[in-house]
Write an enzyme that holds these catalytic residues in place. Structure first.
Site, PDB file in Angstrom:
ATOM      1  N   ASP A  56       0.860  -1.187   0.000  1.00 47.33           N
ATOM      2  CA  ASP A  56       0.000   0.000   0.000  1.00 47.33           C
ATOM      3  C   ASP A  56       0.899   1.241   0.000  1.00 47.33           C
ATOM      4  O   ASP A  56       1.628   1.490   0.974  1.00 47.33           O
ATOM      5  CB  ASP A  56      -0.875  -0.041   1.266  1.00 47.33           C
ATOM      6  CG  ASP A  56      -1.814   1.150   1.377  1.00 47.33           C
ATOM      7  OD1 ASP A  56      -1.545   2.197   0.746  1.00 47.33           O
ATOM      8  OD2 ASP A  56      -2.809   1.037   2.108  1.00 47.33           O
ATOM      9  N   TYR A 145     -12.351  12.308  -4.973  1.00 52.33           N
ATOM     10  CA  TYR A 145     -11.464  11.960  -6.100  1.00 52.33           C
ATOM     11  C   TYR A 145     -10.879  13.230  -6.726  1.00 52.33           C
ATOM     12  O   TYR A 145      -9.668  13.341  -6.917  1.00 52.33           O
ATOM     13  CB  TYR A 145     -12.268  11.159  -7.120  1.00 52.33           C
ATOM     14  CG  TYR A 145     -11.492  10.638  -8.302  1.00 52.33           C
ATOM     15  CD1 TYR A 145     -10.518   9.659  -8.146  1.00 52.33           C
ATOM     16  CD2 TYR A 145     -11.758  11.099  -9.596  1.00 52.33           C
ATOM     17  CE1 TYR A 145      -9.823   9.161  -9.253  1.00 52.33           C
ATOM     18  CE2 TYR A 145     -11.075  10.604 -10.700  1.00 52.33           C
ATOM     19  CZ  TYR A 145     -10.109   9.637 -10.521  1.00 52.33           C
ATOM     20  OH  TYR A 145      -9.420   9.136 -11.618  1.00 52.33           O
TER      21      TYR A 145
HETATM   22  P1  NAD Z   1      -7.708   0.690 -11.671  1.00 54.65           P
HETATM   23  O1  NAD Z   1      -8.590   0.706 -10.468  1.00 54.65           O
HETATM   24  O2  NAD Z   1      -7.815  -0.469 -12.595  1.00 54.65           O
HETATM   25  O3  NAD Z   1      -6.171   0.814 -11.232  1.00 54.65           O
HETATM   26  C1  NAD Z   1      -5.766   1.447 -10.053  1.00 54.65           C
HETATM   27  C2  NAD Z   1      -4.756   0.551  -9.363  1.00 54.65           C
HETATM   28  O4  NAD Z   1      -4.269   1.206  -8.169  1.00 54.65           O
HETATM   29  C3  NAD Z   1      -5.355  -0.774  -8.901  1.00 54.65           C
HETATM   30  O5  NAD Z   1      -4.531  -1.841  -9.314  1.00 54.65           O
HETATM   31  C4  NAD Z   1      -5.377  -0.655  -7.377  1.00 54.65           C
HETATM   32  O6  NAD Z   1      -5.302  -1.895  -6.723  1.00 54.65           O
HETATM   33  C5  NAD Z   1      -4.184   0.234  -7.137  1.00 54.65           C
HETATM   34  N1  NAD Z   1      -4.203   0.942  -5.845  1.00 54.65           N
HETATM   35  C6  NAD Z   1      -5.201   1.699  -5.323  1.00 54.65           C
HETATM   36  N2  NAD Z   1      -4.843   2.183  -4.119  1.00 54.65           N
HETATM   37  C7  NAD Z   1      -3.576   1.739  -3.877  1.00 54.65           C
HETATM   38  C8  NAD Z   1      -2.651   1.900  -2.803  1.00 54.65           C
HETATM   39  N3  NAD Z   1      -2.971   2.635  -1.728  1.00 54.65           N
HETATM   40  N4  NAD Z   1      -1.442   1.284  -2.878  1.00 54.65           N
HETATM   41  C9  NAD Z   1      -1.108   0.554  -3.964  1.00 54.65           C
HETATM   42  N5  NAD Z   1      -1.944   0.352  -5.021  1.00 54.65           N
HETATM   43  C10 NAD Z   1      -3.161   0.955  -4.964  1.00 54.65           C
HETATM   44  O7  NAD Z   1      -7.969   2.062 -12.432  1.00 54.65           O
HETATM   45  P2  NAD Z   1      -7.367   2.616 -13.804  1.00 54.65           P
HETATM   46  O8  NAD Z   1      -8.499   2.994 -14.675  1.00 54.65           O
HETATM   47  O9  NAD Z   1      -6.332   1.703 -14.326  1.00 54.65           O
HETATM   48  O10 NAD Z   1      -6.699   3.985 -13.301  1.00 54.65           O
HETATM   49  C11 NAD Z   1      -5.291   4.113 -13.151  1.00 54.65           C
HETATM   50  C12 NAD Z   1      -4.956   5.581 -12.867  1.00 54.65           C
HETATM   51  O11 NAD Z   1      -5.390   6.399 -13.958  1.00 54.65           O
HETATM   52  C13 NAD Z   1      -5.630   6.136 -11.605  1.00 54.65           C
HETATM   53  O12 NAD Z   1      -4.718   7.014 -10.956  1.00 54.65           O
HETATM   54  C14 NAD Z   1      -6.788   6.933 -12.149  1.00 54.65           C
HETATM   55  O13 NAD Z   1      -7.158   7.985 -11.291  1.00 54.65           O
HETATM   56  C15 NAD Z   1      -6.222   7.438 -13.469  1.00 54.65           C
HETATM   57  N6  NAD Z   1      -7.284   7.749 -14.426  1.00 54.65           N
HETATM   58  C16 NAD Z   1      -7.919   6.754 -15.115  1.00 54.65           C
HETATM   59  C17 NAD Z   1      -8.928   7.084 -16.025  1.00 54.65           C
HETATM   60  C18 NAD Z   1      -9.629   6.068 -16.856  1.00 54.65           C
HETATM   61  O14 NAD Z   1     -10.516   6.443 -17.628  1.00 54.65           O
HETATM   62  N7  NAD Z   1      -9.317   4.791 -16.811  1.00 54.65           N
HETATM   63  C19 NAD Z   1      -9.294   8.428 -16.181  1.00 54.65           C
HETATM   64  C20 NAD Z   1      -8.641   9.391 -15.436  1.00 54.65           C
HETATM   65  C21 NAD Z   1      -7.619   9.048 -14.564  1.00 54.65           C
END
Ligand code: NAD
Ligand code: UDP
Length: 314
Positions: A56, A145
């Site tokens: 984490d 968020y």
């Molecule tokens: P996702 O939920 O699939 O991936 C996020 C990952 O972070 C997960 O594997 C989760 O287990 C891990 N995580 C969360 N808290 C944690 C912690 N405290 N310690 C370690 N690991 C932790 O989501 P995603 O869509 O792949 O998003 C990835 C990033 O991109 C995020 O930062 C998100 O805010 C950003 N983002 C994504 C989108 C989108 O459309 N997919 C849009 C804007 C921003």
């Protein structure tokens, strides 16, 4: 390069890990599997250039050996999690960003933050360019968020100014594709799995709200170009293909050949402050990164639908 990627077992993090390994880099994935899945990186286990640390990142981070780049992706990202995971989202945006930036100072590593179009809130200007300051309600359901990411951007720039960390900030607009969880809760995984299982498609409100949808492969290519650039200010990455949620639902019904119907639902509590429109101005990425999306919605959605079909058959 030797690269640490937080959130590397998530949807985007696992695809980015694949790209970095294919480009010959060494990848250390750090994830606590809060919203990520072991399946996303199972194919990488055993690759000598890939290491998984289950951790984490809101805690003090120790990594053995040098690091050239830290990519901070860790954070739940789906609005359905804004209610139950609100405190964890704030912590990973604030404490997680602090810890990873501290590690960047210690290792003299470059740092990239995945921020979001949510920093623009429910936008009052359309499309949104990087100089728009946003319209965010700090105490609304999305505040956990939006404000976490706004704080993360502020912290990233403070480390850049005070400690000279070489930073990148990408503001990601709605990105979808293979490896999203069926129960992710975002519109495309919901609509695709509903259409494929003959359930009604849950359109929230009247479905007139818009999003601009980007296939993950384009986003990942943009992030890689940003890593190689010297732009230390935020850059929008997204596909300017804007569509209403009602049209998106109907398009997915048509593409899947499903008998499902669209059903209108009140916005769930977690979706308070739902932005009414969203469209990236990608002039900066086009001009300075020579990047633009290549995968249109027909190709991107059909790849996603095929992937969800296989997942549902498992
Ligand atoms: P996702 O939920 O699939 O991936 C996020 C990952 O972070 C997960 O594997 C989760 O287990 C891990 N995580 C969360 N808290 C944690 C912690 N405290 N310690 C370690 N690991 C932790 O989501 P995603 O869509 O792949 O998003 C990835 C990033 O991109 C995020 O930062 C998100 O805010 C950003 N983002 C994504 C989108 C989108 O459309 N997919 C849009 C804007 C921003
Ligand atoms: N949405 C919807 N039905 C769903 C899930 C989402 O109508 O089953 C809507 C949601 O209200 C929002 C849009 O689709 O207006 C995009 O939501 P998503 O959760 O994908 O991401 P957001 O852009 O809101 O973070």
């Amino acid at each position: 390069m030797r690269i640490l990627i937080t959130g590397g077992a998530g949807f985007l993090g696992s695809h980015l890990s694949d790209l970095l390994l294919a480009e010959g880099h060494e990848v250390i994935c750090m994830d606590n599997f809060l919203t990520g899945r072991p399946e996303n990186i199972a194919h990488l286990i055993g690759n000598p250039n890939f290491q998984l640390i289950s951790y984490d990142v809101t805690n003090y981070i120790y990594v053995d050996g040098p690091l050239d780049f830290i990519l901070h992706l860790a954070s739940p990202a789906s609005p359905v999690d804004f209610e139950d995971l609100g405190i964890k989202i704030l912590k990973v945006g604030a404490l997680g960003t602090h810890k990873t930036l501290g590690l960047a100072v210690a290792k003299k590593a470059k740092f990239l933050l995945t921020s979001t179009s949510e920093v623009y809130g429910d936008p009052l200007v359309h499309p949104q360019s990087e100089d728009y300051l946003g319209n965010v309600d700090p105490i609304g359901m999305r505040g956990v968020y939006d404000e976490a990411k706004r704080f993360a951007e502020a912290m990233t720039m403070a480390y850049h100014r005070l400690h000279g960390v070489d930073v990148r900030i990408v503001r990601i607009f709605n990105t979808y594709g293979e490896r999203m969880r069926q129960d992710d809760g975002r519109a495309i995984p919901n609509f695709v799995s509903q259409a494929l299982t003959g359930q009604d498609l849950t359109v929230y409100g009247d479905g007139s709200q818009t999003r601009s949808i980007c296939h993950y492969s384009d986003l990942i290519a943009g992030i890689y170009k940003l890593m190689q650039s010297d732009i230390t200010t935020p850059v929008n990455i997204g596909n300017p293909y804007e569509i209403t949620m009602l049209d998106l639902a109907n398009k997915i019904v048509e593409m899947t050949g499903s008998q499902s119907r669209v059903a209108f639902h009140d916005l769930p509590r977690s979706h308070g402050n739902d932005p009414k429109v969203r469209l990236p101005d990608i002039t900066k990425a086009r001009t300075h990164l020579d990047w633009e999306p290549k995968i249109g919605p027909d190709e991107g959605l059909s790849r996603t639908i095929e992937w969800f079909k296989k997942e549902l058959d498992k």
